[in-house]
Enzyme design. Sequence first.
Site, PDB file in Angstrom:
ATOM      1  CG  ASP A  16      -0.301  -0.228   2.547  1.00 32.83           C
ATOM      2  OD1 ASP A  16       0.841   0.211   2.733  1.00 32.83           O
ATOM      3  OD2 ASP A  16      -0.938  -0.850   3.427  1.00 32.83           O
ATOM      4  CG  HIS A  35       4.519  -9.748  -0.825  1.00 32.22           C
ATOM      5  ND1 HIS A  35       3.684 -10.123   0.209  1.00 32.22           N
ATOM      6  CD2 HIS A  35       5.377 -10.781  -1.002  1.00 32.22           C
ATOM      7  CE1 HIS A  35       4.038 -11.333   0.642  1.00 32.22           C
ATOM      8  NE2 HIS A  35       5.061 -11.742  -0.062  1.00 32.22           N
ATOM      9  CB  CYS A  52       4.190  -4.167 -20.509  1.00 29.00           C
ATOM     10  SG  CYS A  52       3.461  -4.910 -21.987  1.00 29.00           S
ATOM     11  CB  CYS A  73       0.832  -1.647 -22.202  1.00 20.23           C
ATOM     12  SG  CYS A  73       2.562  -1.149 -22.431  1.00 20.23           S
ATOM     13  CB  SER A 117      -2.043 -14.380   8.834  1.00 19.75           C
ATOM     14  OG  SER A 117      -1.652 -14.320   7.484  1.00 19.75           O
ATOM     15  N   PRO A 151      -3.268  -9.040  17.410  1.00 15.04           N
ATOM     16  CG  PRO A 151      -4.996  -7.630  16.715  1.00 15.04           C
ATOM     17  CD  PRO A 151      -3.665  -8.169  16.313  1.00 15.04           C
TER      18      PRO A 151
HETATM   19  P1  OAD Z   1      -3.301 -11.273   6.494  1.00 17.17           P
HETATM   20  O1  OAD Z   1      -4.602 -10.634   6.094  1.00 17.17           O
HETATM   21  O2  OAD Z   1      -3.100 -12.704   6.146  1.00 17.17           O
HETATM   22  O3  OAD Z   1      -3.097 -11.151   8.067  1.00 17.17           O
HETATM   23  C1  OAD Z   1      -3.291  -9.948   8.744  1.00 17.17           C
HETATM   24  C2  OAD Z   1      -2.938 -10.176  10.207  1.00 17.17           C
HETATM   25  O4  OAD Z   1      -3.017  -8.932  10.877  1.00 17.17           O
HETATM   26  C3  OAD Z   1      -3.882 -11.134  10.938  1.00 17.17           C
HETATM   27  O5  OAD Z   1      -3.116 -12.126  11.605  1.00 17.17           O
HETATM   28  C4  OAD Z   1      -4.612 -10.229  11.931  1.00 17.17           C
HETATM   29  O6  OAD Z   1      -4.900 -10.903  13.161  1.00 17.17           O
HETATM   30  C5  OAD Z   1      -3.596  -9.141  12.149  1.00 17.17           C
HETATM   31  N1  OAD Z   1      -4.145  -7.836  12.574  1.00 17.17           N
HETATM   32  C6  OAD Z   1      -5.383  -7.320  12.367  1.00 17.17           C
HETATM   33  N2  OAD Z   1      -5.466  -6.095  12.889  1.00 17.17           N
HETATM   34  C7  OAD Z   1      -4.272  -5.808  13.455  1.00 17.17           C
HETATM   35  C8  OAD Z   1      -3.734  -4.672  14.138  1.00 17.17           C
HETATM   36  N3  OAD Z   1      -4.439  -3.589  14.367  1.00 17.17           N
HETATM   37  N4  OAD Z   1      -2.427  -4.750  14.555  1.00 17.17           N
HETATM   38  C9  OAD Z   1      -1.680  -5.862  14.345  1.00 17.17           C
HETATM   39  N5  OAD Z   1      -2.143  -6.946  13.697  1.00 17.17           N
HETATM   40  C10 OAD Z   1      -3.415  -6.931  13.253  1.00 17.17           C
HETATM   41  O7  OAD Z   1      -2.146 -10.334   5.893  1.00 17.17           O
HETATM   42  P2  OAD Z   1      -0.602 -10.685   5.625  1.00 17.17           P
HETATM   43  O8  OAD Z   1      -0.058 -11.584   6.667  1.00 17.17           O
HETATM   44  O9  OAD Z   1       0.075  -9.393   5.387  1.00 17.17           O
HETATM   45  O10 OAD Z   1       0.321 -10.899  -0.623  1.00 17.17           O
HETATM   46  O11 OAD Z   1      -0.713 -11.484   4.265  1.00 17.17           O
HETATM   47  C11 OAD Z   1       0.451 -11.914   3.621  1.00 17.17           C
HETATM   48  C12 OAD Z   1       0.314 -11.749   2.133  1.00 17.17           C
HETATM   49  O12 OAD Z   1      -0.846 -12.443   1.678  1.00 17.17           O
HETATM   50  C13 OAD Z   1       0.086 -10.327   1.674  1.00 17.17           C
HETATM   51  O13 OAD Z   1       1.288  -9.603   1.510  1.00 17.17           O
HETATM   52  C14 OAD Z   1      -0.608 -10.492   0.376  1.00 17.17           C
HETATM   53  C15 OAD Z   1      -1.547 -11.645   0.701  1.00 17.17           C
HETATM   54  O14 OAD Z   1      -1.886 -12.426  -0.365  1.00 17.17           O
HETATM   55  C16 OAD Z   1       0.504 -10.143  -1.722  1.00 17.17           C
HETATM   56  O15 OAD Z   1      -0.059  -9.080  -1.905  1.00 17.17           O
HETATM   57  C17 OAD Z   1       1.432 -10.737  -2.688  1.00 17.17           C
END
Ligand code: OAD
Length: 248
Positions: A101, A116, A124, A149, A190, A215
């Site tokens: 983001d 990522h 493209c 593109c 996660s 959390p």
């Molecule tokens: P997830 O959506 O899998 O996990 C988000 C985590 O954040 C969860 O474990 C929530 O419990 C936690 N969470 C929620 N609110 C929170 C807060 N206020 N403070 C701290 N933690 C909180 O997201 P990612 O682990 O980032 O890939 O996912 C990994 C990748 O999967 C991403 O980078 C994306 C996705 O597919 C790509 O875009 C390539």
Amino acid sequence: MIEELASKVRQAARITVMTGAGVSAASGVPTFRGAGGLWRNYSPEQLATPEAFARDPRLVWEWYNWRREVIAKCEPNAAHRVLAAWSRRYPGFTLITQNVDGLHEHAGTDRVLRFHGSIWEVLCWERCSSSPPRWIDRTVPFPVIPPSCPHCGGLIRPGVVWFGEMIDPEVLERSAEATKCDLFLMAGTSAVVYPAAGLFQSARVHGAFTVEINPDETPASGAADLSIRAGAEIVLPEVDARLSSKAP
Ligand code: OAD
């Protein structure tokens, strides 16, 4: 727990922080796997792949166009701001983010390793010879989906890493190097998507003190030296406040 983390931050020569979508949750960016994380009942694994894009570029772009619209209205939160301050305060600090983001950069974080890629970059799809390898395009929303593109008229794709694709080798190498640290702090992820989740294990192998801020419980919680079950936007400012106040 806050004091214990603050004391580790004070002592560590090398600090590495890895963030995930949860760090941007308080800014209003939807996470991928939490409540409300699904978009039109699709999981990220169904949309974020080259195969999904080849099959239905319009569907995949509708998802990214929607995420770009949401993110464009979001501002960095207290977690981003504390990490930005640490990146400028501590020479041995590295931030690795799985987030696409751009909010860490927006908060003024130095030397962000974007594991990522970026949702604000495009490339493209055909890798046409007249286009650069990737470029920034902040159009929100795209007037035509899927966008084309400007160099060859074919499709462009988001500059993010999809499932089954390689992490930029330089980013991967620098991230692996950053796991040789004294303190490895993982916030808002996660911890199920590899190779990013493997950096936590790598830091443990290198003897780092490992901390998780989330959390909810994750597969990494049991192995972390310290697991703080709260939002990153709450915990990090509390830790930072202890750092700024004089030690007792
Ligand atoms: P997830 O959506 O899998 O996990 C988000 C985590 O954040 C969860 O474990 C929530 O419990 C936690 N969470 C929620 N609110 C929170 C807060 N206020 N403070 C701290 N933690 C909180 O997201 P990612 O682990 O980032 O890939 O996912 C990994 C990748 O999967 C991403 O980078 C994306 C996705 O597919 C790509 O875009 C390539």
